[in-house]
Design an enzyme around this catalytic site. Structure first.
Site, mmCIF file in Angstrom:
data_model
loop_
_atom_site.group_PDB
_atom_site.id
_atom_site.type_symbol
_atom_site.label_atom_id
_atom_site.label_comp_id
_atom_site.label_asym_id
_atom_site.label_seq_id
_atom_site.Cartn_x
_atom_site.Cartn_y
_atom_site.Cartn_z
ATOM 1 N N GLY A 126 37.133 36.603 31.279
ATOM 2 C CA GLY A 126 37.255 37.916 31.923
ATOM 3 C C GLY A 126 38.404 38.731 31.355
ATOM 4 O O GLY A 126 38.371 39.963 31.388
ATOM 5 N N GLU A 181 36.950 40.403 28.502
ATOM 6 C CA GLU A 181 35.994 41.406 29.016
ATOM 7 C C GLU A 181 36.730 42.659 29.511
ATOM 8 O O GLU A 181 36.257 43.776 29.311
ATOM 9 C CB GLU A 181 35.125 40.770 30.104
ATOM 10 C CG GLU A 181 34.140 39.731 29.554
ATOM 11 C CD GLU A 181 33.438 38.964 30.647
ATOM 12 O OE1 GLU A 181 32.197 39.077 30.745
ATOM 13 O OE2 GLU A 181 34.132 38.265 31.415
ATOM 14 N N GLU A 188 33.317 30.871 28.780
ATOM 15 C CA GLU A 188 32.669 30.597 30.068
ATOM 16 C C GLU A 188 31.616 29.488 29.969
ATOM 17 O O GLU A 188 31.428 28.711 30.900
ATOM 18 C CB GLU A 188 32.010 31.876 30.601
ATOM 19 C CG GLU A 188 32.972 32.914 31.170
ATOM 20 C CD GLU A 188 33.590 33.822 30.115
ATOM 21 O OE1 GLU A 188 34.233 34.820 30.493
ATOM 22 O OE2 GLU A 188 33.471 33.535 28.901
ATOM 23 N N ALA A 200 38.819 35.102 34.735
ATOM 24 C CA ALA A 200 38.715 34.998 36.193
ATOM 25 C C ALA A 200 39.501 33.796 36.682
ATOM 26 O O ALA A 200 39.715 32.854 35.942
ATOM 27 C CB ALA A 200 37.256 34.863 36.586
HETATM 28 C C1 LIG Z 1 33.415 36.827 34.832
HETATM 29 C C2 LIG Z 1 34.117 36.004 33.797
HETATM 30 O O1 LIG Z 1 33.422 36.149 32.647
HETATM 31 C C3 LIG Z 1 34.190 34.551 34.101
HETATM 32 C C4 LIG Z 1 33.918 34.219 35.549
HETATM 33 C C5 LIG Z 1 35.516 33.971 33.646
HETATM 34 O O2 LIG Z 1 36.390 34.617 33.232
HETATM 35 S S1 LIG Z 1 35.642 32.274 33.818
HETATM 36 C C6 LIG Z 1 37.216 31.872 33.125
HETATM 37 C C7 LIG Z 1 37.147 31.868 31.638
HETATM 38 N N1 LIG Z 1 38.434 31.449 31.102
HETATM 39 C C8 LIG Z 1 38.648 30.209 30.682
HETATM 40 O O3 LIG Z 1 37.767 29.385 30.702
HETATM 41 C C9 LIG Z 1 40.025 29.874 30.167
HETATM 42 C C10 LIG Z 1 40.539 28.669 30.870
HETATM 43 N N2 LIG Z 1 41.909 28.346 30.462
HETATM 44 C C11 LIG Z 1 42.143 27.729 29.274
HETATM 45 O O4 LIG Z 1 41.273 27.440 28.488
HETATM 46 C C12 LIG Z 1 43.571 27.364 28.990
HETATM 47 O O5 LIG Z 1 44.296 27.500 30.146
HETATM 48 C C13 LIG Z 1 44.197 28.232 27.895
HETATM 49 C C14 LIG Z 1 43.941 29.662 28.102
HETATM 50 C C15 LIG Z 1 43.634 27.809 26.562
HETATM 51 C C16 LIG Z 1 45.742 27.963 27.881
HETATM 52 O O6 LIG Z 1 45.932 26.600 27.721
HETATM 53 P P1 LIG Z 1 47.404 25.962 27.983
HETATM 54 O O7 LIG Z 1 47.336 24.545 27.604
HETATM 55 O O8 LIG Z 1 48.392 26.835 27.373
HETATM 56 O O9 LIG Z 1 47.621 26.101 29.557
HETATM 57 P P2 LIG Z 1 46.881 25.244 30.664
HETATM 58 O O10 LIG Z 1 47.661 24.049 30.974
HETATM 59 O O11 LIG Z 1 45.476 25.089 30.293
HETATM 60 O O12 LIG Z 1 46.946 26.245 31.927
HETATM 61 C C17 LIG Z 1 48.161 26.426 32.630
HETATM 62 C C18 LIG Z 1 47.846 26.391 34.100
HETATM 63 O O13 LIG Z 1 46.954 27.501 34.387
HETATM 64 C C19 LIG Z 1 45.769 27.042 35.004
HETATM 65 N N3 LIG Z 1 44.654 27.886 34.532
HETATM 66 C C20 LIG Z 1 44.309 28.140 33.271
HETATM 67 N N4 LIG Z 1 43.245 28.983 33.214
HETATM 68 C C21 LIG Z 1 42.914 29.259 34.495
HETATM 69 C C22 LIG Z 1 41.908 30.066 35.099
HETATM 70 N N5 LIG Z 1 41.023 30.773 34.386
HETATM 71 N N6 LIG Z 1 41.854 30.115 36.458
HETATM 72 C C23 LIG Z 1 42.748 29.403 37.208
HETATM 73 N N7 LIG Z 1 43.734 28.607 36.681
HETATM 74 C C24 LIG Z 1 43.817 28.559 35.344
HETATM 75 C C25 LIG Z 1 45.637 25.590 34.551
HETATM 76 O O14 LIG Z 1 44.862 24.846 35.447
HETATM 77 C C26 LIG Z 1 47.088 25.134 34.527
HETATM 78 O O15 LIG Z 1 47.450 24.819 35.839
HETATM 79 P P3 LIG Z 1 48.458 23.642 36.101
HETATM 80 O O16 LIG Z 1 47.889 22.397 35.576
HETATM 81 O O17 LIG Z 1 49.771 24.008 35.428
HETATM 82 O O18 LIG Z 1 48.605 23.617 37.627
#
Ligand SMILES: C[C@H](O)[C@H](C)C(=O)SCCNC(=O)CCNC(=O)[C@H](O)C(C)(C)COP(=O)([O-])OP(=O)([O-])OC[C@H]1O[C@@H](n2cnc3c(N)ncnc32)[C@H](O)[C@@H]1OP(=O)([O-])[O-]
Length: 731
Positions: free
Chosen positions: A100, A103, A123, A60
């Site tokens: 997500g 998922e 999450e 998400a």
């Molecule tokens: C219903 C549902 O179940 C629920 C509700 C959900 O799904 S909740 C969401 C669950 N997902 C997460 O928790 C994964 C979160 N992301 C990460 O762990 C890492 O990104 C990565 C996958 C390991 C890659 O690492 P990276 O080092 O290669 O790149 P980065 O630098 O981190 O990311 C590159 C750029 O993308 C942005 N970004 C990364 N993930 C994002 C996300 N989920 N939403 C919005 N922005 C995101 C980040 O801020 C950065 O921005 P900027 O700084 O360039 O402006």
């Protein structure tokens, strides 16, 4: 958004939202529209969902949590629509399938991946739970036990592990074209029944053991979560997959995510998530110099001087970062041999655990270049000095480095408290000197506190910042002052907790409250672990310790300021902690060093109070938290006021990654934001009015006073801007 195309009877829905294809409302709508097109197109017999760019989908869009998260089609509706499609859908995974994103893949009928792909439901690290069917579909694929392991801790797994437990149906080599491979795979399953491919319809194989499994994980999570709420809620949601039909289980999952989303803990963890990314965009306050307009010098050859505890860890971090030439200099023969052996043993361990390959291990060992004199460092790009914390020894080394190193060489000191400018002044080029403060053990701790000296050039700072990021460190740039940011703030934590011992509390009581707050260890157990003599040595330098006081000098005062000598008594009686036969503030007995209260310490405190006519009083948990943490927060505002840190995020990252401040509270400044600045100031002013100059750490920060007076409880993201405007308007 999502792009749509058709190739040989296979519709391709490709997520297109750089950089990580987060499932924003646009992307979700794009998927749904494309799915409808594919379902209505008679030429289409199968569908592939893939991600454009470097990754499949990271879940998400976290930035939409407060806004578009529920906009139709929201994620938990979309996954059911995907799964119920009459045409087989194949998820084509490369890069990351997180949250997500995984998922969505679980709602597809088949999942294929490159061997280099990573999968996770992280999450819980954002203080929530997988809210798009993850807690209900994953158990139907891999069982309750593995699902609790995946979801309650949120760790990432390789595609191979995911295939081994039944999530991934086919792995392709990491250099394969995932889309082409997936299209061919989709063609191979056209016409096959989807009966057993709709995951929500599958039984949970270990449902009968759910209560036993639940008990097991409640124990583990109870120990590990330290006050974090989301892990337990994850377990509850997964449990329902074994007990309820899918639709009912989904209702429970929804209740769980709605209870967690927007909670203080989730806000804190999301703040931390973005802070860790934001801090890469460093800036030097008031100069316009920043990471975007300053290039680092190219660093290929690095040298580390000193192979003690810190030096060894720094060398390992450099080797893990892929530095191909790491000179190591340790004049003491035994220390050199022990240091190199330690490094080689750690590398052996990494290879044995498969963290690195044998080839990588060999190239790391080859990269190690022991040197025996400074001359051999003349063409080094970056030198990191990590010797004993003595100003004279460091000055001696930097004077020599200043003579032998090439003009462009960056000279860094790993001092944890000494004046970087004073060290720089002994070299012909102080602009080449910078502080790189690692935390022990440096190959484990994520934090690197880089210290800009008053003369450090922007390029030298950029080089230190870039090296920290190459080492995978949370790298924070701070100004030069005594104790920099972390040690400067933490000093008040130890001072005020000792004052509470004088007044009526005991170490075990203080530590219990701090652990309940979320610290892995309390202040006194940490002292015993790291050695109570470290603080004593620092106090000795300022002639503060009990032993250094002339006869008749006040026991509880130093230069007019309140002082508590209890920690001195401890060290002067040989109770250094773990390292002195397990005697410190506590007693550590048996093989597992079981922590026990030591009556000797209790009576030491009691007799001290009697000697100073202190009538002990009851000190409750709330007071312990306020007095242990609020002076630290107050100092944080003074650090922002002075521009030592350029924003509260930097301070919070330092305390969370360097001092084990509980991540689910967001760090001291974010915690203050949650509590409310008016309350924080009220408590600080109360103590200041009571104690006055005898306890200078309670003197309210002027920035804090201004923020509360002018703005009440402004959002944390606006603090530094508001302060700048207030100060400017006062000029
Ligand atoms: C219903 C549902 O179940 C629920 C509700 C959900 O799904 S909740 C969401 C669950 N997902 C997460 O928790 C994964 C979160 N992301 C990460 O762990 C890492 O990104 C990565 C996958 C390991 C890659 O690492 P990276 O080092 O290669 O790149 P980065 O630098 O981190 O990311 C590159 C750029 O993308 C942005 N970004 C990364 N993930 C994002 C996300 N989920 N939403 C919005 N922005 C995101 C980040 O801020 C950065 O921005 P900027 O700084 O360039 O402006």
């Amino acid at each position: 958004m999502a792009n749509y195309s058709v190739r040989n009877q296979v519709a391709i829905i490709s997520l297109c939202s750089p950089p990580v294809n987060a499932l924003s409302s646009d992307v979700r709508r794009g998927i749904l529209d494309s799915l409808k097109k594919a379902e209505q197109d008679v030429k289409v017999a199968a569908i592939v969902i893939c991600g454009e760019g470097r990754t499949f989908c990271v879940g998400a869009d976290i930035t939409e949590f407060k806004s578009e998260f529920k906009t139709f089609p929201n994620l938990f509706e979309l996954v059911d629509i995907l799964e119920s499609s009459p045409k087989p859908i194949v998820a084509a995974i490369h890069g990351h399938a997180f949250g997500g994103g995984l998922e969505v893949a679980l709602a597809c009928h088949y999942r294929v991946a490159l061997s280099s792909a990573k999968l996770a439901l992280p999450e819980v690290k954002l203080g929530i739970l997988p809210g798009a069917g993850g807690t209900q579909r994953l158990p139907r694929l891999i069982g309750i036990d593995s699902s609790m392991q995946w979801i309650a801790f949120g760790d990432e797994y390789s595609a191979q592990i995911a295939a081994n437990i039944g999530i991934i149906d086919r792995i392709f080599p990491s250099n394969a074209d995932i889309l082409e491979s997936a299209v061919q795979y989709a063609q191979s399953i056209i016409g096959k029944s989807l009966i057993n491919r709709r995951v929500s319809k599958l039984p949970v194989k270990d449902a009968s053991k759910v209560s036993h499994i639940m008990e097991k994980y409640k124990q583990i999570v109870g120990k590990k979560s330290r006050g974090a709420i989301a892990p337990m809620v994850c377990l509850e949601a997964i449990k329902h997959a074994a007990l309820l039909p899918y639709v009912e289980g989904m209702k429970k999952e929804r209740m769980g995510i709605e209870a967690l989303m927007g909670s203080d803990q989730s806000k804190s963890l999301i703040y931390m998530f973005f802070a860790e990314r934001q801090v890469r965009n460093w800036t030097i306050p008031g100069t316009g110099i920043n990471s975007k307009n300053t290039k680092p010098i190219k660093v290929e050859k690095v040298a580390v001087i000193g192979l003690g505890t810190m030096g060894r860890g720094i060398v390992l971090s450099l080797l893990k970062a892929g530095i191909k030439h790491v000179s190591v200099m340790e004049l003491n023969k035994t220390a050199r041999e022990n240091g190199l052996l330690f490094i080689k043993n750690i590398l052996e361990g990494y290879a044995a655990r498969g963290t690195i390959s044998e080839t990588q291990k060999r190239s790391m060992v080859d990269a190690l270049k022991p040197v025996s004199n400074f001359e051999m460092l003349k063409d080094t790009d970056l030198v990191i000095e990590a010797v004993f914390e003595s100003m004279s020894i460091k000055k001696d080394i930097f004077a020599k480095l200043g003579q032998v190193c090439k003009p462009s060489a960056v000279l860094a000191t790993n001092t944890s408290a000494l004046d970087v400018d004073e060290i720089a002044m002994v070299t012909p080029k102080p602009k080449q000197v910078v502080g790189m403060h690692f935390f022990a053990p440096a190959h484990v701790m994520k934090l690197l506190e880089n210290v800009r000296g008053s003369k450090s050039s922007p390029q030298v700072i950029a080089t230190a910042m870039n090296m920290g990021q190459r080492m995978g460190k949370v790298t924070v740039l701070v100004g030069n002052c005594h104790g920099f940011v972390g040690n400067r703030m933490f000093r008040h934590y130890t001072v005020e907790t000792d004052f509470m011992l004088e007044e009526g509390a005991y170490p075990e009581q203080v530590d219990t409250v701090l652990k309940k707050f979320g610290f892995a260890m309390g202040r006194y157990q940490v002292g015993d672990l790291s050695g109570n003599d470290i603080g004593y040595r620092m106090r000795t330098k300022f002639e503060m310790t009990n032993k250094q006081q002339p006869p008749g000098a006040p026991e509880r005062e130093r230069h007019g300021v309140r002082y508590c000598p209890l920690a001195d008594f401890l060290v002067e009686s040989g109770r250094l902690g773990y390292k002195s036969d397990g005697k410190g503030w506590f007693r550590y007995l048996g093989k597992n060093r079981e922590l026990t209260v030591d009556n000797e310490v209790t009576s030491m405190i009691d007799s001290y109070r009697r000697r100073n006519k202190i009538v002990p009083r009851k000190i409750n948990g709330e007071e312990i938290i306020e007095r242990a943490l609020y002076p630290l927060i107050n100092e944080g505002f003074k650090i922002l006021e002075e521009g030592i840190a350029s924003n509260p995020m930097e301070i919070d990252l330092i305390l969370v990654h360097g001092y084990a401040w509980p991540r689910h509270t967001g760090g001291p400044m974010f915690y203050a934001h949650l509590i409310g600045l008016p309350k924080i100031l009220r408590v600080i002013e109360r103590h200041w009015n009571n104690a006055g100059l005898r306890e200078p750490h309670w003197e309210p920060s002027k920035m804090l006073v201004r923020l509360v007076k002018n703005h009440g409880n402004p959002d944390i993201m606006s603090w530094t801007t508001l302060e700048r405007e207030t100060v400017r308007s006062a000029l």
